[in-house]
Structure formats: C-alpha cells, structure tokens
Design a protein around this motif. Structure first.
Motif, PDB file in Angstrom:
ATOM      1  N   ILE A  73       0.809  -1.228   0.000  1.00  0.00           N
ATOM      2  CA  ILE A  73       0.000   0.000   0.000  1.00  0.00           C
ATOM      3  C   ILE A  73       0.840   1.276   0.000  1.00  0.00           C
ATOM      4  CG2 ILE A  73      -2.026  -1.065   1.091  1.00  0.00           C
ATOM      5  CD1 ILE A  73      -1.217   0.440   3.673  1.00  0.00           C
ATOM      6  N   GLU A  74       2.097   1.171   0.401  1.00  0.00           N
ATOM      7  CA  GLU A  74       2.902   2.407   0.417  1.00  0.00           C
ATOM      8  C   GLU A  74       3.070   2.987  -0.987  1.00  0.00           C
ATOM      9  OE1 GLU A  74       6.987   2.541   1.073  1.00  0.00           O
ATOM     10  OE2 GLU A  74       7.430   0.890  -0.265  1.00  0.00           O
ATOM     11  N   ASN A  75       2.813   2.154  -1.985  1.00  0.00           N
ATOM     12  CA  ASN A  75       2.968   2.623  -3.367  1.00  0.00           C
ATOM     13  C   ASN A  75       1.771   3.417  -3.859  1.00  0.00           C
ATOM     14  OD1 ASN A  75       5.570   1.308  -4.451  1.00  0.00           O
ATOM     15  ND2 ASN A  75       4.551  -0.285  -3.257  1.00  0.00           N
ATOM     16  N   PHE A  76       0.724   3.431  -3.064  1.00  0.00           N
ATOM     17  CA  PHE A  76      -0.487   4.156  -3.469  1.00  0.00           C
ATOM     18  C   PHE A  76      -0.622   5.429  -2.634  1.00  0.00           C
ATOM     19  CE2 PHE A  76      -1.101  -0.304  -4.454  1.00  0.00           C
ATOM     20  CZ  PHE A  76      -1.512  -0.251  -5.776  1.00  0.00           C
ATOM     21  N   GLY A  77       0.167   6.394  -2.946  1.00  0.00           N
ATOM     22  CA  GLY A  77       0.032   7.690  -2.290  1.00  0.00           C
ATOM     23  C   GLY A  77       1.213   8.068  -1.425  1.00  0.00           C
ATOM     24  N   TYR A  78       1.672   7.144  -0.575  1.00  0.00           N
ATOM     25  CA  TYR A  78       2.731   7.504   0.378  1.00  0.00           C
ATOM     26  C   TYR A  78       4.036   7.863  -0.336  1.00  0.00           C
ATOM     27  CZ  TYR A  78       6.215   7.074   4.058  1.00  0.00           C
ATOM     28  OH  TYR A  78       7.257   7.305   4.903  1.00  0.00           O
ATOM     29  N   ARG A  79       4.449   6.997  -1.237  1.00  0.00           N
ATOM     30  CA  ARG A  79       5.722   7.263  -1.911  1.00  0.00           C
ATOM     31  C   ARG A  79       5.635   8.533  -2.750  1.00  0.00           C
ATOM     32  NH1 ARG A  79       8.523   1.668  -3.883  1.00  0.00           N
ATOM     33  NH2 ARG A  79      10.186   3.078  -4.440  1.00  0.00           N
ATOM     34  N   GLN A  80       4.458   8.748  -3.361  1.00  0.00           N
ATOM     35  CA  GLN A  80       4.290   9.940  -4.168  1.00  0.00           C
ATOM     36  C   GLN A  80       4.346  11.198  -3.287  1.00  0.00           C
ATOM     37  OE1 GLN A  80       2.462   7.155  -4.346  1.00  0.00           O
ATOM     38  NE2 GLN A  80       2.729   6.428  -6.442  1.00  0.00           N
ATOM     39  N   LEU A  81       3.750  11.072  -2.090  1.00  0.00           N
ATOM     40  CA  LEU A  81       3.767  12.196  -1.151  1.00  0.00           C
ATOM     41  C   LEU A  81       5.201  12.514  -0.723  1.00  0.00           C
ATOM     42  CD1 LEU A  81       1.790  14.026   0.427  1.00  0.00           C
ATOM     43  CD2 LEU A  81       1.851  12.343   2.265  1.00  0.00           C
ATOM     44  N   ILE A  82       5.950  11.453  -0.436  1.00  0.00           N
ATOM     45  CA  ILE A  82       7.357  11.637  -0.050  1.00  0.00           C
ATOM     46  C   ILE A  82       8.108  12.317  -1.195  1.00  0.00           C
ATOM     47  CG2 ILE A  82       9.522  10.378   0.436  1.00  0.00           C
ATOM     48  CD1 ILE A  82       7.692  10.291   2.831  1.00  0.00           C
ATOM     49  N   THR A  83       7.772  11.928  -2.432  1.00  0.00           N
ATOM     50  CA  THR A  83       8.449  12.516  -3.592  1.00  0.00           C
ATOM     51  C   THR A  83       8.162  14.015  -3.667  1.00  0.00           C
ATOM     52  OG1 THR A  83       8.176  10.401  -4.703  1.00  0.00           O
ATOM     53  CG2 THR A  83       8.774  12.246  -6.088  1.00  0.00           C
ATOM     54  N   VAL A  84       6.934  14.395  -3.359  1.00  0.00           N
ATOM     55  CA  VAL A  84       6.576  15.826  -3.371  1.00  0.00           C
ATOM     56  C   VAL A  84       7.431  16.566  -2.336  1.00  0.00           C
ATOM     57  CG1 VAL A  84       4.733  17.482  -2.879  1.00  0.00           C
ATOM     58  CG2 VAL A  84       4.231  15.419  -4.190  1.00  0.00           C
ATOM     59  N   TRP A  85       7.537  16.003  -1.144  1.00  0.00           N
ATOM     60  CA  TRP A  85       8.327  16.666  -0.096  1.00  0.00           C
ATOM     61  C   TRP A  85       9.797  16.715  -0.466  1.00  0.00           C
ATOM     62  CZ3 TRP A  85       5.579  13.333   4.137  1.00  0.00           C
ATOM     63  CH2 TRP A  85       4.291  13.850   4.341  1.00  0.00           C
ATOM     64  N   ARG A  86      10.260  15.666  -1.102  1.00  0.00           N
ATOM     65  CA  ARG A  86      11.663  15.661  -1.524  1.00  0.00           C
ATOM     66  C   ARG A  86      11.896  16.737  -2.583  1.00  0.00           C
ATOM     67  NH1 ARG A  86      12.898  10.074  -3.613  1.00  0.00           N
ATOM     68  NH2 ARG A  86      14.930  10.951  -4.006  1.00  0.00           N
ATOM     69  N   LEU A  87      10.888  16.916  -3.445  1.00  0.00           N
ATOM     70  CA  LEU A  87      11.018  17.970  -4.468  1.00  0.00           C
ATOM     71  C   LEU A  87      11.088  19.338  -3.782  1.00  0.00           C
ATOM     72  CD1 LEU A  87      11.083  18.606  -7.494  1.00  0.00           C
ATOM     73  CD2 LEU A  87       8.622  18.905  -7.399  1.00  0.00           C
ATOM     74  N   HIS A  88      10.298  19.477  -2.745  1.00  0.00           N
ATOM     75  CA  HIS A  88      10.331  20.728  -1.981  1.00  0.00           C
ATOM     76  C   HIS A  88      11.738  20.947  -1.402  1.00  0.00           C
ATOM     77  CE1 HIS A  88       8.843  23.203   1.666  1.00  0.00           C
ATOM     78  NE2 HIS A  88       9.051  23.992   0.642  1.00  0.00           N
ATOM     79  N   GLY A  89      12.305  19.890  -0.850  1.00  0.00           N
ATOM     80  CA  GLY A  89      13.663  19.970  -0.299  1.00  0.00           C
ATOM     81  C   GLY A  89      14.683  20.290  -1.388  1.00  0.00           C
ATOM     82  N   PHE A  90      14.482  19.680  -2.545  1.00  0.00           N
ATOM     83  CA  PHE A  90      15.370  19.922  -3.688  1.00  0.00           C
ATOM     84  C   PHE A  90      15.301  21.401  -4.086  1.00  0.00           C
ATOM     85  CE2 PHE A  90      15.893  20.083  -8.365  1.00  0.00           C
ATOM     86  CZ  PHE A  90      17.174  19.565  -8.469  1.00  0.00           C
ATOM     87  N   TRP A  91      14.071  21.907  -4.114  1.00  0.00           N
ATOM     88  CA  TRP A  91      13.866  23.307  -4.482  1.00  0.00           C
ATOM     89  C   TRP A  91      14.543  24.231  -3.461  1.00  0.00           C
ATOM     90  CZ3 TRP A  91      13.055  26.229  -8.370  1.00  0.00           C
ATOM     91  CH2 TRP A  91      12.604  27.539  -8.204  1.00  0.00           C
ATOM     92  N   GLN A  92      14.378  23.896  -2.188  1.00  0.00           N
ATOM     93  CA  GLN A  92      15.010  24.709  -1.135  1.00  0.00           C
ATOM     94  C   GLN A  92      16.523  24.705  -1.307  1.00  0.00           C
ATOM     95  OE1 GLN A  92      13.749  23.191   2.665  1.00  0.00           O
ATOM     96  NE2 GLN A  92      11.907  24.439   2.685  1.00  0.00           N
ATOM     97  N   TRP A  93      17.068  23.556  -1.678  1.00  0.00           N
ATOM     98  CA  TRP A  93      18.514  23.473  -1.860  1.00  0.00           C
ATOM     99  C   TRP A  93      18.957  24.300  -3.063  1.00  0.00           C
ATOM    100  CZ3 TRP A  93      20.990  20.577  -5.996  1.00  0.00           C
ATOM    101  CH2 TRP A  93      22.384  20.677  -5.934  1.00  0.00           C
ATOM    102  N   VAL A  94      18.201  24.194  -4.176  1.00  0.00           N
ATOM    103  CA  VAL A  94      18.562  24.914  -5.397  1.00  0.00           C
ATOM    104  C   VAL A  94      18.501  26.424  -5.157  1.00  0.00           C
ATOM    105  CG1 VAL A  94      17.806  25.418  -7.765  1.00  0.00           C
ATOM    106  CG2 VAL A  94      17.885  23.070  -6.968  1.00  0.00           C
ATOM    107  N   THR A  95      17.457  26.859  -4.477  1.00  0.00           N
ATOM    108  CA  THR A  95      17.280  28.300  -4.288  1.00  0.00           C
ATOM    109  C   THR A  95      18.027  28.822  -3.069  1.00  0.00           C
ATOM    110  OG1 THR A  95      15.294  27.878  -2.988  1.00  0.00           O
ATOM    111  CG2 THR A  95      14.987  28.277  -5.350  1.00  0.00           C
ATOM    112  N   GLY A  96      18.548  27.911  -2.266  1.00  0.00           N
ATOM    113  CA  GLY A  96      19.254  28.337  -1.051  1.00  0.00           C
ATOM    114  C   GLY A  96      18.307  28.845   0.007  1.00  0.00           C
TER     115      GLY A  96
END
Lengths: 469, 358
Positions: A428-451
């Motif tokens: 079940i982690e593949n139905f929503g949870y992993r995608q949610l984590i990916t969104v948060w990771r993208l947020h972290g990636f963005w924070q890193w890129v923009t400083g």
C-alpha cells in the motif's frame, strides 16, 4: 521541434528514466543478495568463542543533545550500559533551551571539571565541562548552540579514545551494538567509518534505554517508514558495501576513526546532512589522495530510532534530508568522474545525482506529464494506465524484495501476523505515500537549489517508547 | 510512431512497458509467496533447534559428572545444532567435565560430522567444525590446521590457530607468533586474545624467540606487533629481549612498542632517554613508562613534558606525574601552581581532578 516530437522525446525520457532508476535499485538489490549471505555466515562468530574479545580499542561515545530533557537520562544510562570493555560517554549539551543540562546534573551528579579542552576542530565556545560523580567515564560538555555537527565536533575535541561513536540522543541501541560495529576496525586497519542498520523504534518496548521487545507501530505513517527503512538500509546501503562505496553512515549511530575524522575537518556545521556529507568527504579525500580506506556497513539491526508520526514532522524531515543530499553532493562534486574516483566517483556519485537527487523532479514531472496528457487527451488511457502499472508495479517489487532481504537475514519481526502487516504495508505504500514523499523531496530539492529554507527546525518526537520506561 | 502519445498496446514501447509492469506485479506476488515459505521454514528450523536443545542440554549437563549412558542417536539433520550446544558446553565446563564431553562426542561419532562440516562451502559451518576440532583435541588434525593458520583467510586462520593451540600449544604458539608478525591482515587483538588463555611463563620464551627472529630479519612492523603482545607474557622472562630491542631499534613504532613492554624500575633509563624523541607517540610511550617505573627524579622531566606541543604527551605526562610515588594531592597542587605554561597547568589540573574522588 514540433509538439509531437517534444511529447515523443518526453515519453522516451520518462520511460528510460523509470527503467534506469529501477534497474539501478534492482542491481543494488542483487549486490545485497550476494553480500548478505556472507554477512550472515559470519554471524555464528557471535555465538562461537570470540576471537577479538578483550582487545577492542577503547571508544568515546559522543551524544550531542539539544532540548532532550525528557529522554536524555535514559539514553545516557543505556550508553553507559553498552557491552564494551572500555568506553567513555561524552554528552554535549548544545545550548539546549529546556532543562537538558539540569536533568543530566540531577541524574548523574555532575560536578564542574577543569578539562584542558583541546580545540582541534573549530566549534562554538564551550561554557563548561562536567564529570559525573556516579560514573567516572561520563563527561558532559555545555556549549553555545551551534547545531548537531558543531556539538559533535566539540565532543570529538574532548574524546580521549581512538574511535569515536556518534549517537543521537534519542537512539536506542542494542547492548552488543558497539561491539559489533567496531569489528570492521579490528579486521581491517584501513577502516575509517562503520555503521549499521537503523530500524524504527515506534511500537517497540523499551526499558532503561534498551530495546526489550520488537513490535510494529500502530501509526500508519510510522509503519510505512518501517518498509522505507528496510529498503534504504538493506539494499540502499548494503548494496554499496562490496564496492566500498557506502554513501552514508547514519548520524543516529556510527563509529569513526578519530584521527581520520579530525584530518578530514570533522562534521560540517554549514551542512544540514552532516552525516552523509562527512562520509562523502571521506570518500573524496581518500580516493583523490590514493589512500587505501574502507567505509564499512553492517546489516545488523543495531540501532533503533524514533520515526515521525505526524505529516508535518515527516515532511520537515524529508525536505531536510533532500537538502542535505544536495549539499553533500555539491560539497564533494570533485569526486564525480574523477580519474581516481573508483566506484564512489564513477558509480555511487552519479547514481546519487541521477536517482536520488534528481528523482523527485523527474518522477513528479513524469506523473504530471502523464496525468495532464491523460486529462487533456493527448495520452491514451492505455498508455496512462500502463505507465501507472509500470511505476507502481516496480515500486511494489522493490519494497517486497526489501522484505525478502529482511526475511533472509534478521527476521526481526517474529510474529507471522507482523510479517503479514509488513507485506501489506509494502504494497500500500505505493499508493500515495511514496508519491507524497516525492513531493516533499522535491520541496527539499527546491530549497537546496534556491538556497532558501530554514535550518533544522525542531523535530517533535513522539518517543512513544519512552512511556514504557 | 509515438508509443505513448495516443498509443495502443500494439506499439512496441508501450507493449514492453505493459509487460514489464505485469512482470513486476507477478514478481511481487512471487516474492510474497517466497517470503511466506521462508517464514514457514524458519519456524520449522526453530522448532527443531528447540527440540535438539531439549534433548541434548540435560545430557550435556550430566557430563559434569560422567558420560550419560545410553546416549540417543545423533540424527544427521540435528548434527549442526548439537555441535553448537556441545561447543558451548565445552566453553562453560572445566576439567574432567571437558574430557567427559569429548568421550560423549567420540561415542556419537562427532568427528565424522565435523569432517562433513569442514568440507562445506559455508564459512559458518567450517568455523564451527574448527572450534569442534580444537575441543576434540585430536592431534592428527594438527598438520592440517597448521596449513590453515599460514594460508587461510583471516577469520578461518584465526579459528584454526585457536584450535591448534588447544590441541597442542607447543606446536601452535610458535606458529601463532610467526603468523602474527607476518600477517598484517590479522588483528593483533585476536592473536592477543588467543595468547591470553596460555600460561604467561610459557608464552614469554616463545615470544622472545619470535621477537629475536623478527629482529634478525629487521622486520620493524612484525617486531612492533610482537612487542605489543607482551601483556600475555611473563614480564621478567621477556625483559632481556625487550632491552635488546630498545637498545638497538631505531624505528619509532618499534621503540614505542618496546617502551610499552618495559617492566622493571632499573630500565627506566630508556624512558628517560626517549622522552625527548622527535616522534610524539614515542614521547607518549616514554611518559607512560616513566609513570609506571619512574621516581622522584623524573618529576622535572615529566613537568617539562607537560608543555609538549602534543596534547597526548601532555596528558600522559600529567597522568604519569600522578602515579609517581610521593606525588600526593598537595605536591601536585604545588607543582601546578609553579608551572608557568598555561597548557601545562590546565592539563595537570584536569588530571588532578580526574584522580580526585568526588
């Protein structure tokens, strides 16, 4: 380029990326499957009369603590009871704003101690050094706040012994964990760092800072993290071990050769992922200098940690981890494709960039492209559902293979019902949870890129295990 | 042709993706089945181990008095679990009981099981067999263990060395010492741990002979490794050899190791000579030796070492000062007050605080 050609290129890119990503993880899985039986065969050594006992090098256990008033006493007691011939515990109070220092003073009868403090690593000022009148091998450093890396470096400065073990103040260790994690230093003199598998403590029974009984968390988020941790450690790290390319020793529990740590400059205070950054730096410095070295990883579950149970805390943790990843790779970019980079420079580093750092961006773009295409009608339903089947099917397969590795190796969760719950979680982690984590990771990636983005934040720990103290 | 855009299953790319996805799902469920089967196998194995323990543990305990008679038959599938229990019993019992355990093993035909385990490709089985051989004390296996000590991978060779020592320390010890000097892949801790089980008076002459051989070969690294094993040997019997090394050696590692092996007060001259050595770790070893063997004459030397640029030299010098006979809290306090170097004062005060009971 026409609209159709662009869409065509995009679909190829996303498909190839997904295939590459999963192929990479499958390869790591295969390496783990090869490495694990060898590790397991030597586990009998723990049962047979030991060939190393009595001559283990002394270890300084460093416990950086910031606002840990509720848990610090139990944690330190557990460190003091570790099965190890000679160890000292150095607690570093990193300018806590709660009663951490008072709790330590009260529990361990601390008195001021005129330590000739050696500043080998630059750290924020140390306000005072104390020693326990109950435990001669316990010292406490009280210093100005400077984050975990700074506190750990202060502990390294005060450490007396050749090996330093860095432990999170809320980590729960097994009594034999230190003895086990030190073995690579005994068997290979080139070992600079060694770490083991970290597991989720939520749902477990803990007494006096030690794990008494293993259990699964009731909180769904924590349960899904159990599977994530299995994936991350049993093949995300063990898979790199045979290549001597382990990318990270968890800050929750890791042992380092002190002189190598000091020579490398200690933990970086300006990095939010200081544990990974340090290991990457050890790879870079030693590879580029052509020095023989080893960063070891033991699959044994030797450390248990409190996982966030709220969406907010989990989001904060994952964005922070992604920023830390970006920083670690950026600080050590000289390793990438360096002629002396070996497996860390030519395999691990590019993998981390392509499939860990950039994956949230590419994965979400892929999902977005397909969903928009489906909604707008330029992606056929067949193609859309096939893409989802591929992404989710491969995800489930990887999660299940992590569970297989667990069953081959440690089968920590003894009850068959727990195994069934874990298998369900892996699906079940593949139905929503992993995608949610990916969104948060993208947020972290963005924070890193923009400083942009805050510092550590203050993680709210559930520490549900503490209730059973 | 665009496989995804307006694609159908007839597009090769889409068909490949579809098949991969289906394959992944099928693999997921296959893994699920494998996991379930493995759990069943594990439960069966644990049940068998419990049964073996319930049957054999009482009989192994009876060996403290004598060999139980009659003995049940040892089944092939129980042999490995039994051997583990038997080895543990050997480790926990002493004297006559160990002989009874060996007799029990002989009657059960353990040697044949051990032979099978030795031929296994699994390292854990081979290690179990090696430990068993050591406890069986069968001398006919000594030549073969001899070969393993010299050439097998570190973990196997160390277990072989331990077993060989159990079978015949007279044969095993020179081999163990020679291998310790030669095999950089052997953790010194492991060799030391094996030697600790022996009589220090028996270790000393053999260690001295091994040190002499390394000295003759001018093997500095091996020499330093052997000297560090001095804790397992009778100090007085080793003294002449250590003095010979310290008088002739020039390599800092060897000197530091030899300083660590000094044990007699009259040998303190060497520590005094080396307290100003250019290498910091030799100075550390000299300071420690002065703490063990020195007297009032060494206070000034150690006080000077308190201002050493290296923290460890300062720390060990301060500890050594606290160990010098006649240096009580008052004398140490007075010395700290007299020191003009701030680093020296800080270090001495720290070590005084360490030694002061709270």
């Amino acid at each position: 380029m026409s609209w159709e050609s662009a869409a065509d290129a995009a679909q190829w890119f996303f498909l190839l990326y997904f295939v590459g990503l999963n192929l990479g993880y499958l390869l790591l899985n295969a390496f783990s499957l090869l490495a694990l039986p060898r590790e397991l065969e030597t586990r009998l050594i723990h049962v047979l009369p030991r060939v190393h006992s009595g001559y283990e090098p002394p270890v300084s256990v460093i416990v950086p603590a910031y606002n840990e008033e509720a848990t610090i006493a139990a944690s330190v007691r557990s460190m003091l009871q570790l099965e190890y011939p000679e160890l000292e515990v150095v607690v570093v109070n990193d300018g806590s704003r709660d009663g951490t220092l008072d709790a330590l003073r009260r529990e361990f009868a601390l008195v001021p101690y005129p330590e000739a403090y050696r500043r080998r690593l630059e750290v924020k000022p140390v306000r005072g050094v104390y020693r326990s009148t109950l435990f001669p091998n316990l010292r406490v450093l009280d210093k100005e706040n400077g984050r975990k890396a700074d506190a750990t470096n202060a502990g390294v400065n005060a450490a007396r012994y050749p090996l330093v073990c860095v432990v999170d103040a809320d980590s729960i260790l097994e009594r034999a964990s230190l003895r086990r994690v030190v073995i690579p230093f005994l068997t290979d003199p080139h070992t600079l760092a060694s770490g083991g598998t970290v597991r989720i403590a939520n749902g477990c029974e803990v007494r006096g800072g030690f794990l008494e009984a293993v259990g699964l968390p009731r909180n769904l988020l924590a349960l899904l993290q159990v599977i994530e941790y299995l994936r991350a450690f049993l093949f995300g790290r063990l898979g790199w071990e045979p290549m001597n390319a382990v990318p990270i020793i968890s800050g929750a529990f890791g042992v380092f050769r002190k002189e190598a740590l000091v020579a490398a400059g200690g933990f970086r205070s300006d990095s939010i992922g200081e544990d990974m950054e340090l290991v990457m730096r050890l790879h870079r410095l030693n590879r580029l200098a052509g020095r023989p070295y080893r960063v070891a990883f033991l699959p044994d579950p030797i450390c248990w940690t409190d996982a966030p149970e709220s969406v907010k805390a989990l989001r904060s943790q994952r964005t922070r981890w992604q920023r830390g990843l970006g920083e670690s790779l950026m600080f050590n970019r000289a390793l990438l494709f360096h002629r002396r980079g070996g497996a860390p420079g030519w395999v691990m580093f590019p993998f981390m960039v392509a499939f860990e750092l950039l994956s949230p961006l590419v994965e979400l773009s892929g999902y977005l492209f397909m969903t928009l295409g489906f909604a707008l009608g330029f992606v056929s339903p067949t193609a859309f559902w096939t893409f989802l089947l591929l992404a989710i099917g491969l995800g489930m397969m990887l999660s299940m293979s992590a569970l297989l590795l667990e069953e081959i190796s440690f089968h920590v969760y003894k009850r068959p019902s727990e195994l069934a719950v874990l298998a369900a979680a892996a699906l079940i982690e593949n139905f929503g949870y992993r995608q949610l984590i990916t969104v948060w990771r993208l947020h972290g990636f963005w924070q890193w890129v923009t400083g942009k983005g805050g510092g550590w934040g203050e993680m709210k720990r559930s520490a549900s295990w503490q209730k059973s103290l | 042709m665009h496989a995804l855009v307006f694609g159908t299953v007839s597009d090769p790319l889409l068909a490949a993706a579809l098949w991969t996805g289906c394959g992944a799902l099928a693999a997921t469920f296959a893994l699920l089945v494998v996991i379930a089967l493995m759990r069943l196998r594990l439960l069966r194995r644990l049940a068998r181990e419990r049964r073996v323990a319930a049957l054999w543990n009482p009989l192994l305990a009876q060996c403290a008095e004598g060999v139980p008679d009659p003995l049940p038959r040892l089944r092939r599938r129980d042999a490995e679990s039994f051997l583990l229990l038997w080895c543990r019993a050997q480790e926990s019992l002493r004297g006559e009981a160990q002989a009874h355990l060996r007799e029990m093993a002989r009657r059960l035909g353990v040697e044949a099981w051990t032979g099978r385990l030795l031929r296994s490709r699994r390292i854990d089985r081979r290690l179990l067999a090696l430990v068993t051989l050591g406890h069986l004390r069968m001398r006919e296996h000594a030549p073969w263990l001899h070969t393993l000590v010299s050439s097998a991978p570190p973990i196997v060779s160390l277990y072989a060395a331990r077993s060989l020592m159990r079978i015949d320390a007279g044969i095993g010890m020179p081999l163990l010492l020679a291998a310790t000097a030669r095999r950089g892949d052997w953790p010194l801790a492991a060799a030391g741990s094996i030697l600790r089980d022996c009589d220090p008076r028996a270790v000393a002459p053999m260690l001295a002979a091994a040190i002499r051989a390394a000295l003759g070969k001018q093997d500095g690294k091996g020499l330093a490794r052997l000297l560090r094993l001095h804790v397992a040997a009778h100090a007085e019997s080793l003294r002449d050899m250590v003095l010979e090394v310290i008088a002739t050696a020039v390599e800092p590692e060897t000197l530091a190791a030899a300083l660590g092996a000094l044990s007699q007060r009259q040998d303190v001259v060497h520590a005094r000579r080396l307290i100003g050595h250019p290498e910091w770790f030799v100075r550390v070893a000299a300071a420690r030796a002065l703490g063990r063997l020195g007297g009032e004459d060494d206070v000034a030397r150690l006080a000077a070492a308190l201002a050493d640029p290296n923290w460890w030299v300062r720390y060990r010098a301060a500890q050594a000062l606290c160990s010098i006979p006649g240096m009580g809290p008052a004398e140490l306090g007075a010395l700290a007050a007299r020191l003009t170097d701030r680093f020296a004062t800080d270090m001495l005060r720290q070590v005084i605080a360490e030694r002061t009971p709270a």
